[in-house]
Design a protein around this motif. Structure first.
Motif, PDB file in Angstrom:
ATOM      1  N   LEU A 240      33.061  18.466  49.077  1.00 35.30           N
ATOM      2  CA  LEU A 240      34.134  19.124  49.822  1.00 35.30           C
ATOM      3  C   LEU A 240      34.804  20.239  49.029  1.00 35.30           C
ATOM      4  N   GLN A 241      34.434  20.327  47.759  1.00 36.54           N
ATOM      5  CA  GLN A 241      35.061  21.367  46.940  1.00 36.54           C
ATOM      6  C   GLN A 241      34.475  22.722  47.314  1.00 36.54           C
ATOM      7  N   LEU A 242      35.362  23.634  47.582  1.00 34.41           N
ATOM      8  CA  LEU A 242      34.916  24.949  47.998  1.00 34.41           C
ATOM      9  C   LEU A 242      34.705  25.815  46.763  1.00 34.41           C
ATOM     10  N   PHE A 243      33.504  26.234  46.575  1.00 32.63           N
ATOM     11  CA  PHE A 243      33.149  27.141  45.473  1.00 32.63           C
ATOM     12  C   PHE A 243      33.728  26.692  44.121  1.00 32.63           C
ATOM     13  N   PRO A 244      33.424  25.485  43.652  1.00 31.43           N
ATOM     14  CA  PRO A 244      34.052  25.018  42.416  1.00 31.43           C
ATOM     15  C   PRO A 244      33.768  25.917  41.215  1.00 31.43           C
ATOM     16  N   GLN A 245      32.595  26.537  41.171  1.00 37.00           N
ATOM     17  CA  GLN A 245      32.263  27.357  39.999  1.00 37.00           C
ATOM     18  C   GLN A 245      32.750  28.790  40.148  1.00 37.00           C
ATOM     19  N   TRP A 246      33.398  29.095  41.248  1.00 41.68           N
ATOM     20  CA  TRP A 246      33.804  30.479  41.487  1.00 41.68           C
ATOM     21  C   TRP A 246      35.197  30.789  40.976  1.00 41.68           C
ATOM     22  N   ARG A 247      35.946  29.738  40.698  1.00 39.68           N
ATOM     23  CA  ARG A 247      37.352  29.982  40.372  1.00 39.68           C
ATOM     24  C   ARG A 247      37.516  30.885  39.150  1.00 39.68           C
ATOM     25  N   LEU A 248      36.879  30.488  38.042  1.00 41.89           N
ATOM     26  CA  LEU A 248      37.042  31.255  36.807  1.00 41.89           C
ATOM     27  C   LEU A 248      36.515  32.681  36.959  1.00 41.89           C
ATOM     28  N   PRO A 249      35.286  32.877  37.460  1.00 43.40           N
ATOM     29  CA  PRO A 249      34.806  34.261  37.623  1.00 43.40           C
ATOM     30  C   PRO A 249      35.717  35.100  38.528  1.00 43.40           C
ATOM     31  N   LEU A 250      36.251  34.488  39.575  1.00 43.54           N
ATOM     32  CA  LEU A 250      37.140  35.244  40.466  1.00 43.54           C
ATOM     33  C   LEU A 250      38.429  35.631  39.743  1.00 43.54           C
ATOM     34  N   ARG A 251      38.935  34.695  38.951  1.00 47.40           N
ATOM     35  CA  ARG A 251      40.166  35.004  38.211  1.00 47.40           C
ATOM     36  C   ARG A 251      39.913  36.140  37.225  1.00 47.40           C
ATOM     37  N   ILE A 252      38.760  36.072  36.552  1.00 45.00           N
ATOM     38  CA  ILE A 252      38.433  37.134  35.584  1.00 45.00           C
ATOM     39  C   ILE A 252      38.336  38.475  36.311  1.00 45.00           C
ATOM     40  N   ALA A 253      37.649  38.477  37.452  1.00 45.60           N
ATOM     41  CA  ALA A 253      37.454  39.732  38.196  1.00 45.60           C
ATOM     42  C   ALA A 253      38.798  40.295  38.663  1.00 45.60           C
ATOM     43  N   ILE A 254      39.657  39.432  39.162  1.00 46.49           N
ATOM     44  CA  ILE A 254      40.954  39.912  39.652  1.00 46.49           C
ATOM     45  C   ILE A 254      41.806  40.413  38.478  1.00 46.49           C
ATOM     46  N   GLY A 255      41.783  39.650  37.389  1.00 47.11           N
ATOM     47  CA  GLY A 255      42.562  40.040  36.200  1.00 47.11           C
ATOM     48  C   GLY A 255      42.104  41.392  35.663  1.00 47.11           C
ATOM     49  N   LEU A 256      40.796  41.565  35.538  1.00 47.08           N
ATOM     50  CA  LEU A 256      40.261  42.829  35.012  1.00 47.08           C
ATOM     51  C   LEU A 256      40.595  43.985  35.953  1.00 47.08           C
ATOM     52  N   SER A 257      40.436  43.750  37.254  1.00 45.89           N
ATOM     53  CA  SER A 257      40.703  44.817  38.228  1.00 45.89           C
ATOM     54  C   SER A 257      42.161  45.252  38.138  1.00 45.89           C
ATOM     55  N   ALA A 258      43.051  44.258  38.075  1.00 47.79           N
ATOM     56  CA  ALA A 258      44.474  44.586  38.022  1.00 47.79           C
ATOM     57  C   ALA A 258      44.791  45.351  36.738  1.00 47.79           C
ATOM     58  N   ALA A 259      44.253  44.881  35.610  1.00 50.26           N
ATOM     59  CA  ALA A 259      44.548  45.516  34.329  1.00 50.26           C
ATOM     60  C   ALA A 259      44.070  46.966  34.325  1.00 50.26           C
ATOM     61  N   PHE A 260      42.831  47.204  34.757  1.00 51.24           N
ATOM     62  CA  PHE A 260      42.292  48.574  34.738  1.00 51.24           C
ATOM     63  C   PHE A 260      42.970  49.455  35.781  1.00 51.24           C
ATOM     64  N   PHE A 261      43.334  48.843  36.896  1.00 46.34           N
ATOM     65  CA  PHE A 261      44.003  49.624  37.944  1.00 46.34           C
ATOM     66  C   PHE A 261      45.335  50.164  37.417  1.00 46.34           C
ATOM     67  N   PHE A 262      46.116  49.285  36.782  1.00 42.90           N
ATOM     68  CA  PHE A 262      47.418  49.737  36.288  1.00 42.90           C
ATOM     69  C   PHE A 262      47.265  50.715  35.124  1.00 42.90           C
ATOM     70  N   TYR A 263      46.263  50.483  34.298  1.00 38.62           N
ATOM     71  CA  TYR A 263      46.020  51.394  33.182  1.00 38.62           C
ATOM     72  C   TYR A 263      45.709  52.796  33.714  1.00 38.62           C
ATOM     73  N   LEU A 264      44.789  52.872  34.693  1.00 35.36           N
ATOM     74  CA  LEU A 264      44.390  54.171  35.247  1.00 35.36           C
ATOM     75  C   LEU A 264      45.530  54.809  36.035  1.00 35.36           C
ATOM     76  N   LEU A 265      46.308  53.947  36.677  1.00 30.24           N
ATOM     77  CA  LEU A 265      47.453  54.445  37.448  1.00 30.24           C
ATOM     78  C   LEU A 265      48.442  55.145  36.515  1.00 30.24           C
ATOM     79  N   ILE A 266      48.745  54.485  35.407  1.00 27.33           N
ATOM     80  CA  ILE A 266      49.696  55.062  34.451  1.00 27.33           C
ATOM     81  C   ILE A 266      49.095  56.304  33.813  1.00 27.33           C
ATOM     82  N   ARG A 267      47.829  56.174  33.398  1.00 28.49           N
ATOM     83  CA  ARG A 267      47.210  57.249  32.625  1.00 28.49           C
ATOM     84  C   ARG A 267      47.030  58.535  33.446  1.00 28.49           C
ATOM     85  N   TYR A 268      46.620  58.413  34.706  1.00 31.18           N
ATOM     86  CA  TYR A 268      46.328  59.626  35.474  1.00 31.18           C
ATOM     87  C   TYR A 268      47.409  59.986  36.485  1.00 31.18           C
ATOM     88  N   VAL A 269      47.852  59.046  37.267  1.00 37.95           N
ATOM     89  CA  VAL A 269      48.766  59.396  38.353  1.00 37.95           C
ATOM     90  C   VAL A 269      50.195  59.552  37.836  1.00 37.95           C
TER      91      VAL A 269
END
Ligand SMILES: NC(=O)C1=CN([C@@H]2O[C@H](COP(=O)(O)OP(=O)(O)OC[C@H]3O[C@@H](n4cnc5c(N)ncnc54)[C@H](OP(=O)(O)O)[C@@H]3O)[C@@H](O)[C@H]2O)C=CC1
Ligand SMILES: [Cu+2]
Length: 420
Positions: A240-269
């Protein structure tokens, strides 16, 4: 030097099988006549008891049950019966309808529940928990038998106690083992793929669990003993566990996206606005996001391959591949397929954005997020963007994800804690 148990077994066999046999040291076959045993049935059965000592595991692993019973002729029961037959067991189904056997695997027998229970020591219960009360009148026949509870529930905490505990309470004289519930009828029919060879079991009786483990290994599965029957609820929740192995990779992907998004936002915009008063905030949604996607994609891809390299280095350092990896590496290894797939997802998004930009730039004029330096070429027409997109997609993205996919198969063969 031969191991002592081989010598003992040979001596035992020699004593029995007179005159001296040739070419059949453990009374397997007559040379030149494969498949023909050198002994009669009676001799063979006498020999069996003498020569089982060939296996040094004799003390710990009981002999495999010849006949196995499956209660329930539904999807799971039939698929399991087929696999058991293929593994060399004789299978008897316990069913309410002993004559409707047309869909059952060829070679299996169908009996009523009581007769079937009497004929085998090991019984798989492939019936929904709601119907378990049919087992109560069979308590006498089931006494001392090993019952494997295969059932799953539709949702967590559906019942006050685990299905296996409920089964044990209905048939206290039997040894209930929870297990095999993470397999599907489909995977059993098609043979377990690398990814789902692992099954979990739990139960009070060590002997009963060993019987089940022996059957699992004969079916090509690897059974992991999770402990007593109190763990059954946890095992029942696994499917019944939904995507048990997906949690960590999803967290990493979201964390990286947020970090790079804010970095690029500050740096360019923000930087452009503060220093030059340029408002390029309209580029945030497409151009800026399009910068984030390939970066995250490539990082995820390297995270997908890195644990394999680390594991190899660790194995070389230890000089063996038969030692458990540290937990963090173990967990990381198990997430590789998900990391690879997320990397592919970000690469795909990048391609999509790159294709969208020319459509937008037709209306707004060519845009570039990164300030252009002298000599740097900027694609000025949509065709150049298309060309860029296709080239970058083929060269830098399509190839690595395809590798990820092919690696996925081999990665899936990775069973927790060990590299085989
Ligand atoms: N299908 C799957 O992939 C998986 C199923 N499971 C579990 O295995 C169990 C069986 O699933 P599945 O095979 O799909 O279900 P099905 O509905 O296909 O089969 C259930 C079988 O149970 C027997 N049965 C039904 N009602 C009664 C009753 N009142 N008394 C006695 N026997 C009865 C019937 O066999 P008969 O007519 O021969 O008596 C029936 O064929 C479930 O608990 C499920 O959660 C677990 C993992 C995977
Ligand atoms: Cu790119």
């Amino acid at each position: 030097m031969e191991p002592f148990w081989t010598i003992r077994a040979l001596q035992a066999c020699r004593k029995k099988a007179q005159p001296p046999f040739q070419g059949c040291p453990v009374h397997r076959e007559i040379p030149g006549n494969p498949g023909i045993s050198c002994m009669t049935g009676q001799e063979r059965s006498e020999e069996k008891s003498e020569c089982v000592s060939l296996s040094p595991m004799r003390e710990t692993v009981p002999a495999l049950p010849e006949r196995v019973c499956v209660f329930g002729t539904g999807d799971l029961g039939r698929s399991l019966g087929l696999r058991l037959l293929q593994a060399g067991y004789s299978v008897v189904f316990g069913s309410r309808r002993t004559h409707s056997s047309s869909r059952l695997p060829h070679g299996a027998q169908v009996l009523g529940h009581a007769a079937a229970a009497q004929s085998a020591h090991l019984i798989f219960i492939a019936v929904q928990r709601e119907h378990y009360d049919f087992l109560v009148p069979l308590a006498n026949q089931l006494k001392g038998k090993v019952l494997v509870d295969l059932s799953n529930n539709l949702r967590k905490n559906q019942y006050p106690e685990a299905n296996a505990e409920y089964l044990q309470s209905l048939v206290p004289g039997a040894e209930v083992v929870k297990g095999f519930n993470t397999l599907s009828a489909w995977s059993l029919q098609n043979g377990p793929s690398d990814a789902n060879r692992q099954v979990y079991i739990c139960g009070e009786s060590v002997e009963a669990k060993q019987v089940v483990i022996a059957v699992a290994s004969k079916l090509g599965l690897s059974a992991l003993d999770r402990g007593f029957l109190s763990v059954a609820r946890e095992l029942e929740d696994f499917p019944l566990q939904l995507f048990p192995q997906w949690r960590l990779p999803l967290r990493i992907a979201i964390g990286l996206s947020a970090a790079f998004f804010f970095y690029l936002l500050i740096r360019y915009v923000i930087y452009a606005y503060v220093t030059q008063g340029d408002d390029i905030s309209f580029r945030i949604m497409v151009s800026l996001a399009n910068q984030v996607c390939p970066i995250v994609s490539l990082i995820m891809l390297s995270l997908c391959y890195l644990p394999g390299v680390l594991a190899s280095i660790l194995q070389l350092y230890r000089g063996t591949k038969y030692r458990r990896f540290p937990n963090w590496l173990d967990h990381w290894m198990l997430c590789r397929k998900q990391l690879g797939l997320l990397s592919l997802g970000f690469a795909f998004l990048h391609v999509l954005y790159t294709l969208i930009i020319p459509i937008r730039s037709e209306r707004t004029g060519p845009q570039c997020l990164i300030p252009q330096r002298p000599g740097m070429t900027t694609p000025t027409c949509p065709w150049e963007f298309w060309d860029l997109a296709c080239t970058s997609y083929w060269e830098s993205h399509l190839f690595p994800p395809s590798v990820t996919f092919s690696a996925g198969g081999s990665l899936a063969s990775y069973s927790p804690s060990w590299v085989t």
